[in-house]
Design an enzyme around this catalytic site. Structure first.
Site, PDB file in Angstrom:
ATOM      1  N   LYS A   1       0.835  -1.203   0.000  1.00  0.00           N
ATOM      2  CA  LYS A   1       0.000   0.000   0.000  1.00  0.00           C
ATOM      3  C   LYS A   1       0.866   1.248   0.000  1.00  0.00           C
ATOM      4  O   LYS A   1       0.439   2.317  -0.385  1.00  0.00           O
ATOM      5  CB  LYS A   1      -0.894  -0.001   1.240  1.00  0.00           C
TER       6      LYS A   1
HETATM    7  N1  GLU Z   1      -7.097  -6.422   8.098  1.00  0.00           N
HETATM    8  C1  GLU Z   1      -6.246  -7.392   7.470  1.00  0.00           C
HETATM    9  C2  GLU Z   1      -5.581  -6.794   6.256  1.00  0.00           C
HETATM   10  O1  GLU Z   1      -6.059  -5.822   5.706  1.00  0.00           O
HETATM   11  C3  GLU Z   1      -6.989  -8.630   7.049  1.00  0.00           C
HETATM   12  C4  GLU Z   1      -7.371  -9.446   8.197  1.00  0.00           C
HETATM   13  C5  GLU Z   1      -8.050 -10.758   7.874  1.00  0.00           C
HETATM   14  O2  GLU Z   1      -8.626 -10.908   6.782  1.00  0.00           O
HETATM   15  O3  GLU Z   1      -8.016 -11.617   8.737  1.00  0.00           O
HETATM   16  O4  GLU Z   1      -4.543  -7.293   5.855  1.00  0.00           O
END
Ligand code: GLU
Length: 310
Positions: free
Chosen positions: A252
């Site tokens: 990102k």
């Molecule tokens: N919030 C996590 C991310 O954006 C993903 C978490 C999950 O899918 O368990 O990488």
């Protein structure tokens, strides 16, 4: 009832790789008739970028994805944003404390490295230094030591945790050997991803988690937590990550392949959906599709086998 979810962290604009995972999570949910939940994982406040959650929602809607529960516009108290759910995480920590499964830890990263004689490289397995050290401290009467509050660690057993990933097959890990007791609440008071994700998946009755394979390594920890909290673990579908033009994993941070940049360059949503589906082998031809087009000819079986599952 099956329940699936997509859980982005608003730490910057979505790139094509994030978008591909979101598309696949949506397809999995729709093909299996699951309720699809959107959850914003904005717990790690220092890493959250202002406006990023709204941007993510806009980009996913623009692409043609929809969800049955979750934010459409971000409001200050949205129950699908983790920052508004900390009472649930605290309650889970208290429950684990009442079962003797967590303890306070005052080790710094440096202390852990020194204890393991590993000053460089990846963080060594936590050697359990603070287990049974501060027996009278609870998550509600923490002391400070040298101006620092403790982190709270979960005690892992010396046994193999295993599960069958829907796409990657059998996965096994001995948490005591590979990870050690891991952090559920950090010393800055923020709850760790590992706890929040399990509490939320349990509270939202999630049955299927499709996410990037960078999280495969966290899954056995999460399964151990589901067990400790007395909740059933979901099925897991870990999908490959996408590389950029130079073969590097997308991040990102670099922003070059952000959806916003592609939109600005006049690239259409259907063109992107087609390219994403082509890049992971769901279609043979790189041409525009809507997400609904893909649903019209994929089946549960073809979806799973095209993504590498048996
Ligand atoms: N919030 C996590 C991310 O954006 C993903 C978490 C999950 O899918 O368990 O990488």
């Amino acid at each position: 009832m099956r329940v699936s979810r997509y859980a982005p962290s608003p730490t910057g604009p979505l790139h094509l790789g994030n978008l591909r995972t979101a598309l696949l999570a949506w397809l999995q949910a729709r093909l299996y008739g699951a309720k699809f939940i959107m959850r914003i994982e904005d717990l790690d406040i220092p890493r959250v970028k202002a406006g990023s959650a709204k941007q993510i929602i806009d980009d996913l809607c623009w692409l043609g994805l929809d969800w049955d529960e979750g934010p459409i516009t971000i409001t200050a108290r949205d129950p699908y944003c983790q920052s508004n759910r900390t009472t649930y995480y605290q309650r889970a920590l208290d429950y684990l404390y009442s079962r003797g499964l967590v303890y306070p830890c005052f080790c710094s990263r440096n202390d852990i490295r020194q204890a393991a004689s590993a000053p460089h490289g990846p963080m060594p397995v936590y050697p359990g230094t603070c287990r049974r050290r501060y027996e009278n401290m609870s998550p509600h009467n923490e002391s400070e030591i040298e101006g620092r509050k403790p982190a709270w660690r979960f005690i892992v057993n010396n046994e193999t945790v295993s599960f069958k990933d829907m796409l990657m097959g059998e996965v096994r890990q001995n948490l005591a050997c590979d990870v050690g007791d891991f952090v559920l609440r950090r010393s800055d008071g923020l709850f760790a991803y590992q706890l929040a994700v399990v509490v939320d998946d349990a509270a939202m009755a999630v049955t299927d988690v499709l996410r990037g394979e960078d999280l495969l390594d966290s899954t056995c920890r999460q399964i151990a937590l589901f067990k400790a909290l007395g909740a059933p673990a979901p099925r897991f579908w870990h999908v490959g990550l996408m590389n950029d033009k130079n073969g590097k994993r997308m991040s990102k941070r670099d922003g070059s392949d952000s959806v916003g940049a592609l939109r600005l360059a006049g690239i259409g949503a259907q063109q992107i959906v087609g390219e994403l589906a082509f890049s992971c082998g769901l279609v043979n031809e790189n041409r525009p599709y809507t997400p609904a087009d893909l649903l019209s000819f994929l089946t549960q079986r073809s979806f799973k086998s095209l993504l590498g599952g048996s």
